[in-house]
Enzyme design. Structure first.
Site, PDB file in Angstrom:
ATOM      1  N   GLU A 424       0.835  -1.198   0.000  1.00 24.19           N
ATOM      2  CA  GLU A 424       0.000   0.000   0.000  1.00 24.19           C
ATOM      3  C   GLU A 424       0.872   1.251   0.000  1.00 24.19           C
ATOM      4  OE1 GLU A 424      -3.036   2.370   3.052  1.00 24.19           O
ATOM      5  OE2 GLU A 424      -2.387   0.329   3.514  1.00 24.19           O
ATOM      6  N   ASP A 503      -4.642  -0.251   9.668  1.00 29.41           N
ATOM      7  CA  ASP A 503      -5.687   0.712   9.992  1.00 29.41           C
ATOM      8  C   ASP A 503      -6.903   0.435   9.109  1.00 29.41           C
ATOM      9  OD1 ASP A 503      -4.943   1.587   7.476  1.00 29.41           O
ATOM     10  OD2 ASP A 503      -4.008   3.437   8.174  1.00 29.41           O
ATOM     11  N   ASP A 505      -8.114   2.066   6.442  1.00 34.05           N
ATOM     12  CA  ASP A 505      -7.833   2.120   5.006  1.00 34.05           C
ATOM     13  C   ASP A 505      -7.097   0.867   4.546  1.00 34.05           C
ATOM     14  OD1 ASP A 505      -9.080   4.509   4.543  1.00 34.05           O
ATOM     15  OD2 ASP A 505      -7.290   5.734   4.822  1.00 34.05           O
TER      16      ASP A 505
END
Length: 649
Positions: A424, A503, A505
């Protein structure tokens, strides 16, 4: 539907166990809850207080475990105000296993450090009877469904020096798929305890009159010799080594005992244990064994110039024909799940590797003929791996796909070793590129959220750039669940690892990627190629302790592991308030060295394999969660299950 204070349920005592038994034990059959009782008796033997353990299987489905250990204390508990034996069997987090500061404790290296052992046995039994002999008396107490039904009472006298505990449990069939205890699996468990505790006598009897007894004076070596059926490349190498008092790196008494050998053919035998607890799924202690054998054999081969030109040994080459029995002692071990089938403790890698490498290297040099045979086995495996890699390279060159420019590919063409990390963000992607093993690890950074592909047709899939790049990097095309396994012929990586922040996201991106693979690349999951990385949440900065102990950085996956690390540091004499604790906001905060050590290194990382569920169960749930026209269903589902999920978190 209203959501008020009355919506929150609080489960007291052992109610959580009966409410969700699968969180605490295996529910296919009752063996694991009986094993918890056996483990307690074995811990007494480990501490030198027990010489005999007897198990009886009764016709009514109950089981009895009896030992001649010290007997569970029956005195009134100073805090709870009830007999101590009652506290042990009715409270989840109670027992001598938490007394880690006592260096002489029998439970210092116990496997039951989750604190949910025999209390779970009690919670999931229709009846449980405990008889304790100690202090010149014989005491009895009985429970049902986790509650006391017959309070502790002294029922007779006993010789002053006599002591021990007898537990009989009637597993409640409503909690198990099968009410029967599998006798063959129980026999393997009991035999392994006898192997790991030389001199301990363990018996198994049935009311039908069948009795088996195990006692091994020369435990691991004898046991491994019986298990390996192929031709050995040399004698079985056995030994043990534990940290001495004042060791600067490991707690006193921690270490390992082992028996290992190389065979030229036949089946391999591999068993590992942590504090007498079987770990059939392996873990970090096996990683330490693997690392030590690789380092020792590689050192021998290089010292004697045995490696052919162009051959580079890898750990799997050396380990491919190894059979072993490994028994590690780890202070405050961290397991994956309450069933303790896999060890997660990061420091176990260095512990086992450090204890084993020097003795093995010495043994190899003392047995040069056998060591050369072992090296030849490793070289043959490396040559076979090299030939397989050349075949992969030819397939790759015949393709016409151009790899994505943002892909940092690996050098190796060996699918079994290659790994692709879907990372990510560019920041984390940059750290991953700098910190990775360039030979076998590839990095593909993802920018932003991946497309929700649940309702996207395969023909329109590649219109999205991120999805296109993932598919091209993998080397496979979208396919249906009933496609043949040949769709994976051109797969370029044996492991595909989703690495996102811990988290909301990050969780969302992980769900979107899982949707992509489940909907359009199901064979990837079916054959076990998809994984989740598990980066740590916390970093603990430990101050220096004199000139010999420089500052250290430790990492914790979650709150439970952070607490365990602080407990261990306190044992080492480090005050908790002197330890600086920081929480990572995301992978991008980690420098390359930290990301490698905590999340990418095969020796210390934790990967969670994604399994393919039954389509009849998974497809309706996925449709409800990911379909565009199912918003009403999602809202209803969240209203129904939201509080439950929050309680689990």
């Amino acid at each position: 539907m209203s959501y008020t204070a009355e919506s929150i349920s609080v489960l007291k005592g052992l109610e959580p166990v009966r409410h969700r038994p699968g969180m605490y034990t295996r529910t296919d059959h009752p063996l694991h809850i009986i094993q918890e009782v056996i483990d307690n008796a074995a811990d007494e033997a480990l501490g030198g207080f027990c010489t005999r353990i007897g198990v009886i299987l009764h016709r009514d489905g109950s089981a009895t475990v009896q030992d001649d250990g010290r007997g569970i204390p029956v005195e009134i508990h100073p805090v709870e105000g009830v007999p101590t034996v009652e506290v042990v069997y009715t409270q989840l987090h109670a027992g001598g296993k938490f007394n880690k500061n006592d260096g002489t404790s029998a439970y210092r290296f116990s496997g039951g450090l989750h604190g949910v052992g025999v209390s779970v046995t009690n919670a999931l039994s229709t009846r449980l009877e405990v008889e304790v002999v100690r202090n010149g008396g014989r005491f009895q107490v009985a429970f049902a469904g986790g509650n006391v039904i017959e309070p502790l009472a002294r029922v007779g006298d006993a010789p002053k020096r006599a002591s021990g505990t007898r537990v009989r449990a009637w597993p409640d069939p409503q909690f198990f798929d099968s009410p029967n205890i599998p006798q063959a699996e129980l026999e393997r468990l009991l035999r392994s305890k006898a192997v790991l505790l030389p001199g301990l006598e363990i018996s198994l009897a049935t009311e039908a009159g069948e009795t088996k007894t195990w006692r091994f004076e020369n435990g691991m070596q004898q046991y491994l010799a019986e298990q390996v059926d192929g031709e050995l490349a040399g004698p079985i190498f056995t030994g043990e080594k534990y940290a001495a008092a004042g060791d600067e790196n490991f707690p006193t008494g921690s270490g390992a005992a082992w028996a290992l050998c190389w065979s030229t053919d036949g089946n391999l035998a591999r068993e590992s244990y942590v504090n007498l607890i079987p770990t059939p799924a392996g873990g970090t202690h096996e990683t330490g064994l693997r690392q030590a054998t690789f380092d020792a054999v590689k050192s021998f081969a290089e010292h004697h110039a045995l490696l052919p030109k162009g051959i580079k040994l890898a750990a799997e080459d050396v380990f491919s024909r190894v059979s072993f029995v490994l028994a590690a002692r780890v202070l405050d071990p961290s397991f994956q799940g309450q069933t303790k089938e896999r060890l997660n403790s990061r420091d176990a890698v260095a512990l086992v590797s450090r204890m084993l490498r020097d003795p093995l290297e010495l043994w190899l040099n003392e047995h040069p003929d056998e060591a050369k045979k072992i090296t030849e086995l490793a070289i043959k495996a490396a040559q076979a791996r090299s030939r397989a890699g050349q075949k992969v390279e030819k397939r790759k060159q015949s393709g016409v796909a151009i790899l994505p420019g943002k892909l940092s590919d690996c050098q190796s063409e060996d699918i079994n070793r290659n790994e692709l990390f879907l990372v990510e963000g560019d920041s984390a992607g940059g750290s991953a590129k700098s910190g990775r093993d360039k030979e076998v690890q590839a990095i593909l950074p993802l920018r932003g959220k991946v497309l929700n592909t649940w309702e996207v047709e395969p023909g329109s899939l590649f219109a999205n750039r991120e999805v296109h790049d993932i598919a091209v990097a993998l080397g496979i095309d979208p396919h249906l669940p009933d496609a043949s396994d040949s769709v994976l012929e051109n797969l370029r990586y044996g492991k595909v690892v989703i690495m996102t922040d811990a988290d909301v996201d990050g969780s969302h991106i992980r769900v979107l990627l899982c949707t992509l693979f489940y909907r359009h690349f199901p064979k990837l999951i079916e054959h076990g190629h998809l994984y989740f990385a598990q980066p740590p949440l916390y970093r603990l900065d430990v101050p220096a302790q004199g000139k010999k102990r420089p500052p250290r950085k430790l990492y914790a996956l979650d709150d439970v592991e952070r607490t365990a690390l602080l407990d261990r540091l306190q044992i080492e004499g480090i005050k908790p308030e002197s330890v600086a604790i920081s929480r990572f906001k995301g992978l991008g905060e980690m420098n390359p060295e930290q990301l490698w050590e905590t999340t990418m290194s095969p020796d210390t990382r934790r990967l969670m394999r994604v399994r393919l569920p039954q389509e009849s169960e998974a497809k309706p749930v996925m449709n409800m969660l990911m379909a565009k026209n199912e918003s009403a269903g999602r809202r209803a589902w969240m209203e129904t299950n939201g509080a439950l999920i929050g309680a689990e978190i």
